[in-house]
Scaffold this motif. Structure first.
Motif, mmCIF file in Angstrom:
data_model
loop_
_atom_site.group_PDB
_atom_site.id
_atom_site.type_symbol
_atom_site.label_atom_id
_atom_site.label_comp_id
_atom_site.label_asym_id
_atom_site.label_seq_id
_atom_site.Cartn_x
_atom_site.Cartn_y
_atom_site.Cartn_z
ATOM 1 N N GLY A 136 -25.202 56.571 67.231
ATOM 2 C CA GLY A 136 -25.974 56.199 65.574
ATOM 3 C C GLY A 136 -24.795 55.697 64.936
ATOM 4 O O GLY A 136 -25.023 55.329 63.723
ATOM 5 N N ALA A 137 -23.572 55.812 65.564
ATOM 6 C CA ALA A 137 -22.309 55.303 64.722
ATOM 7 C C ALA A 137 -22.369 53.902 64.563
ATOM 8 O O ALA A 137 -23.228 52.941 65.245
ATOM 9 C CB ALA A 137 -20.921 55.685 65.105
ATOM 10 N N ASP A 138 -21.638 53.222 63.574
ATOM 11 C CA ASP A 138 -21.429 51.653 63.555
ATOM 12 C C ASP A 138 -20.640 51.150 65.120
ATOM 13 O O ASP A 138 -20.252 51.940 65.674
ATOM 14 C CB ASP A 138 -20.686 51.229 62.608
ATOM 15 C CG ASP A 138 -21.235 51.524 61.334
ATOM 16 O OD1 ASP A 138 -22.466 51.749 61.117
ATOM 17 O OD2 ASP A 138 -20.409 51.694 60.168
ATOM 18 N N GLU A 139 -21.031 50.005 65.174
ATOM 19 C CA GLU A 139 -20.669 49.175 66.570
ATOM 20 C C GLU A 139 -18.760 49.225 66.356
ATOM 21 O O GLU A 139 -18.357 48.926 65.233
ATOM 22 C CB GLU A 139 -20.823 47.849 66.688
ATOM 23 C CG GLU A 139 -22.291 47.651 67.240
ATOM 24 C CD GLU A 139 -22.751 46.271 67.393
ATOM 25 O OE1 GLU A 139 -23.614 45.989 68.290
ATOM 26 O OE2 GLU A 139 -22.277 45.379 66.738
ATOM 27 N N GLN A 140 -18.053 49.105 67.532
ATOM 28 C CA GLN A 140 -16.721 49.081 67.745
ATOM 29 C C GLN A 140 -16.488 48.127 68.802
ATOM 30 O O GLN A 140 -17.401 47.652 69.312
ATOM 31 C CB GLN A 140 -16.279 50.591 67.866
ATOM 32 C CG GLN A 140 -16.601 51.008 69.056
ATOM 33 C CD GLN A 140 -15.956 52.283 69.476
ATOM 34 O OE1 GLN A 140 -15.800 52.830 70.450
ATOM 35 N NE2 GLN A 140 -15.267 53.107 68.465
ATOM 36 N N VAL A 141 -15.275 47.434 68.578
ATOM 37 C CA VAL A 141 -14.808 46.585 69.412
ATOM 38 C C VAL A 141 -14.268 47.549 70.652
ATOM 39 O O VAL A 141 -13.461 48.499 70.629
ATOM 40 C CB VAL A 141 -13.525 45.963 69.021
ATOM 41 C CG1 VAL A 141 -13.081 45.123 70.268
ATOM 42 C CG2 VAL A 141 -13.776 45.005 67.934
ATOM 43 N N VAL A 142 -14.973 47.343 71.896
ATOM 44 C CA VAL A 142 -14.616 48.053 73.244
ATOM 45 C C VAL A 142 -13.968 47.331 74.121
ATOM 46 O O VAL A 142 -13.298 47.986 74.892
ATOM 47 C CB VAL A 142 -16.172 48.708 73.494
ATOM 48 C CG1 VAL A 142 -16.713 49.580 72.704
ATOM 49 C CG2 VAL A 142 -16.899 47.468 74.067
ATOM 50 N N ALA A 143 -13.889 45.983 74.121
ATOM 51 C CA ALA A 143 -13.002 45.368 74.854
ATOM 52 C C ALA A 143 -12.719 43.996 74.317
ATOM 53 O O ALA A 143 -13.392 43.382 73.412
ATOM 54 C CB ALA A 143 -13.512 45.024 76.226
ATOM 55 N N PHE A 144 -11.542 43.289 74.805
ATOM 56 C CA PHE A 144 -11.057 42.053 74.036
ATOM 57 C C PHE A 144 -10.073 41.239 75.023
ATOM 58 O O PHE A 144 -9.471 41.902 75.897
ATOM 59 C CB PHE A 144 -10.195 42.594 72.929
ATOM 60 C CG PHE A 144 -9.364 43.661 72.900
ATOM 61 C CD1 PHE A 144 -8.004 43.031 73.466
ATOM 62 C CD2 PHE A 144 -9.492 44.610 73.065
ATOM 63 C CE1 PHE A 144 -6.894 44.088 73.691
ATOM 64 C CE2 PHE A 144 -8.679 45.833 73.111
ATOM 65 C CZ PHE A 144 -7.345 45.384 73.395
ATOM 66 N N VAL A 145 -10.143 39.928 74.907
ATOM 67 C CA VAL A 145 -9.241 38.990 75.392
ATOM 68 C C VAL A 145 -8.954 38.108 74.287
ATOM 69 O O VAL A 145 -9.701 37.178 73.700
ATOM 70 C CB VAL A 145 -9.931 38.267 76.560
ATOM 71 C CG1 VAL A 145 -8.940 37.167 77.176
ATOM 72 C CG2 VAL A 145 -10.251 39.126 77.642
ATOM 73 N N LEU A 146 -7.533 38.084 74.052
ATOM 74 C CA LEU A 146 -7.099 37.338 72.701
ATOM 75 C C LEU A 146 -6.098 36.213 73.434
ATOM 76 O O LEU A 146 -5.264 36.457 74.137
ATOM 77 C CB LEU A 146 -6.397 38.290 72.004
ATOM 78 C CG LEU A 146 -7.074 39.403 71.506
ATOM 79 C CD1 LEU A 146 -6.030 40.291 70.567
ATOM 80 C CD2 LEU A 146 -8.435 39.232 70.823
ATOM 81 N N SER A 147 -6.258 35.009 72.674
ATOM 82 C CA SER A 147 -5.564 33.711 73.000
ATOM 83 C C SER A 147 -4.857 33.309 72.056
ATOM 84 O O SER A 147 -4.994 33.414 70.832
ATOM 85 C CB SER A 147 -6.784 32.657 73.248
ATOM 86 O OG SER A 147 -7.507 32.933 74.567
ATOM 87 N N ASP A 148 -3.525 32.767 72.355
ATOM 88 C CA ASP A 148 -2.353 31.860 71.679
ATOM 89 C C ASP A 148 -2.468 30.504 72.170
ATOM 90 O O ASP A 148 -2.442 30.442 73.531
ATOM 91 C CB ASP A 148 -1.282 32.854 71.745
ATOM 92 C CG ASP A 148 -0.466 32.318 70.612
ATOM 93 O OD1 ASP A 148 -0.408 33.073 69.538
ATOM 94 O OD2 ASP A 148 0.455 31.475 71.084
ATOM 95 N N VAL A 149 -2.134 29.774 71.307
ATOM 96 C CA VAL A 149 -2.114 28.226 71.765
ATOM 97 C C VAL A 149 -1.025 27.612 71.073
ATOM 98 O O VAL A 149 -0.992 27.471 69.862
ATOM 99 C CB VAL A 149 -3.377 27.351 71.728
ATOM 100 C CG1 VAL A 149 -3.021 25.982 72.032
ATOM 101 C CG2 VAL A 149 -4.681 28.044 72.564
ATOM 102 N N ASP A 150 0.043 27.490 71.648
ATOM 103 C CA ASP A 150 1.408 26.895 70.955
ATOM 104 C C ASP A 150 1.688 25.559 71.741
ATOM 105 O O ASP A 150 2.182 25.622 72.924
ATOM 106 C CB ASP A 150 2.589 27.932 71.361
ATOM 107 C CG ASP A 150 3.622 27.597 70.637
ATOM 108 O OD1 ASP A 150 3.616 26.345 69.991
ATOM 109 O OD2 ASP A 150 4.660 28.422 70.561
#
Length: 388
Positions: free
Chosen positions: A292-306
């Motif tokens: 019943g709780a709010d959604e949370q981030v459970v997995a992630f893939v983060l990108s950087d472009v330089d």
């Protein structure tokens, strides 16, 4: 590596834990390390284990080189020095002006006391270094020592003087710390930089953990992995920045040498011009133990472009900054699914290579994950530690 990266510990324990083997190393995605991964133990406050000098003078002048603290006005010539060092020590990885600025403006740094630069008779920078106490001290007390010597001026004693200064300033930092935690001076060095590795060994550092850089040719086919129906796939947005930080800290709490990332440090990362929210994908869902709780981030893939990395590597590339899954959500192939979707986003952006770093020692089976995703090993680096 950021402030949550490889650390140190009691010397013998940590050296054994991170020693490379002759067999094919297992690798693990950041945030997917096995339970019980630790960096050592301590039974007394750090300050009781360190004898620090009352005063730290600049290194002795040698070969016409004098020393002074850095200022933010030094960014351009310092960046040029870093480029000359990088061309030899890590020729396929750039170091942008923004990254150099980030080094000099890290939280808690005092450039007047924590930095040094060697200047030759023509006013050119030929050596530089930092000795900076990390403000996050949850599982360890870490003094980051970064820097280097211009390849054209090596063999003249500059590196030894620089390391001596970093040790003295680092010990001053450690002598102020009351935490009963492992502690040490920490940095990273490329496997191929043999002269630097030898210098660190002579200065009392151990190679305690190895990291493998993996690369993925984006021209090769990408195999999709079905997303668990219990989660939604979304692109990172401003309103999910803090939720992603919380997920990162949960995912990484059993990772070797990792400490929680502060809001300030996280904000500096996501605000960087190279960070790409549009190429960073998240899985969101309601908590398993509280539907019943709010959604949370459970997995992630983060990108950087330089783009500054592109010339060194020879092709447009993206760096996969983080791959992580909350502990409660592991075993559902979320990392594989998000990674495949992220690689497709990289292709759509016109990028040709994806790069990421993994722990070469943690035996969690992630080698299969990256092998199936088409990544291959390119180079290795070591975390080196002078432990106290």
């Amino acid at each position: 590596m950021p402030d949550d990266q490889p650390t140190e510990t009691a010397a013998a324990e940590i050296a054994a834990a991170g020693a490379p083997t002759t067999s094919t190393p297992m690798v693990v995605a950041r945030g997917e390390a096995a339970d019980g991964v630790a960096v050592g133990s301590a039974d007394r406050p750090v300050r009781e284990r360190v004898t620090a000098p009352a005063r730290v003078a600049p290194p002795e002048s040698v070969a016409g080189v004098t020393w002074r603290p850095l200022t933010l006005d030094d960014l351009v010539p310092l960046h040029a020095l870093c480029a000359r060092i990088g061309a030899v020590d890590h020729p396929d990885r750039g170091r942008s002006l923004e990254v150099v600025r980030d080094d000099l403006t890290s939280p808690g740094i005092d450039l007047g006391r924590d930095s040094i630069v060697g200047v030759d008779v023509d006013g050119q920078f030929v050596a530089w270094g930092l000795s900076h106490l990390s403000p996050t001290r949850i599982s360890l007390v870490r003094v980051g020592v970064v820097g280097g010597v211009d390849p054209r001026r090596r063999g003249e004693g500059l590196g030894r003087r620089l390391l001596d200064w970093q040790r003295s300033r680092g010990e001053q930092h450690l002598a102020t710390c009351d935490e009963v935690l492992p502690a040490g001076l920490v940095t990273d060095v490329e496997e191929d930089a043999r002269a630097s590795r030898a210098a660190f060994r002579r200065a009392g550092y151990d190679e305690v953990r190895w990291w493998t850089e993996l690369r993925r040719d984006l021209a090769e086919p990408i195999v999709d992995v079905a997303l668990d129906p219990a989660v939604r796939l979304v692109t990172m947005t401003d309103d999910l920045i803090e939720a992603t930080r919380q997920a990162r800290n949960d995912a990484f709490r059993d990772h070797w040498g990792s400490q929680p990332t502060s809001e300030e440090r996280w904000g500096r990362m996501v605000d960087a011009s190279t960070f790409r929210q549009d190429l960073s994908l998240l899985a969101v869902a309601r908590p398993l133990d509280d539907p019943g709780a709010d959604e949370q981030v459970v997995a992630f893939v983060l990108s950087d472009v330089d783009p500054e990395d592109w010339a060194a590597l020879g092709r447009p590339c993206a760096y996969v900054e983080y791959v992580g899954v909350r502990r409660a959500w592991r075993g559902r192939h979320l990392a594989q699914s998000l990674l495949a979707s992220t690689l497709r986003a990289h292709v759509a952006e016109g990028l040709e290579v994806a790069v990421l770093d993994v722990d070469s020692a943690s035996p969690t089976g992630a080698l299969g994950l990256y092998d199936r995703a088409g990544f291959v090993a390119a180079r290795r680096s070591a975390t080196v530690v002078r432990a106290y």
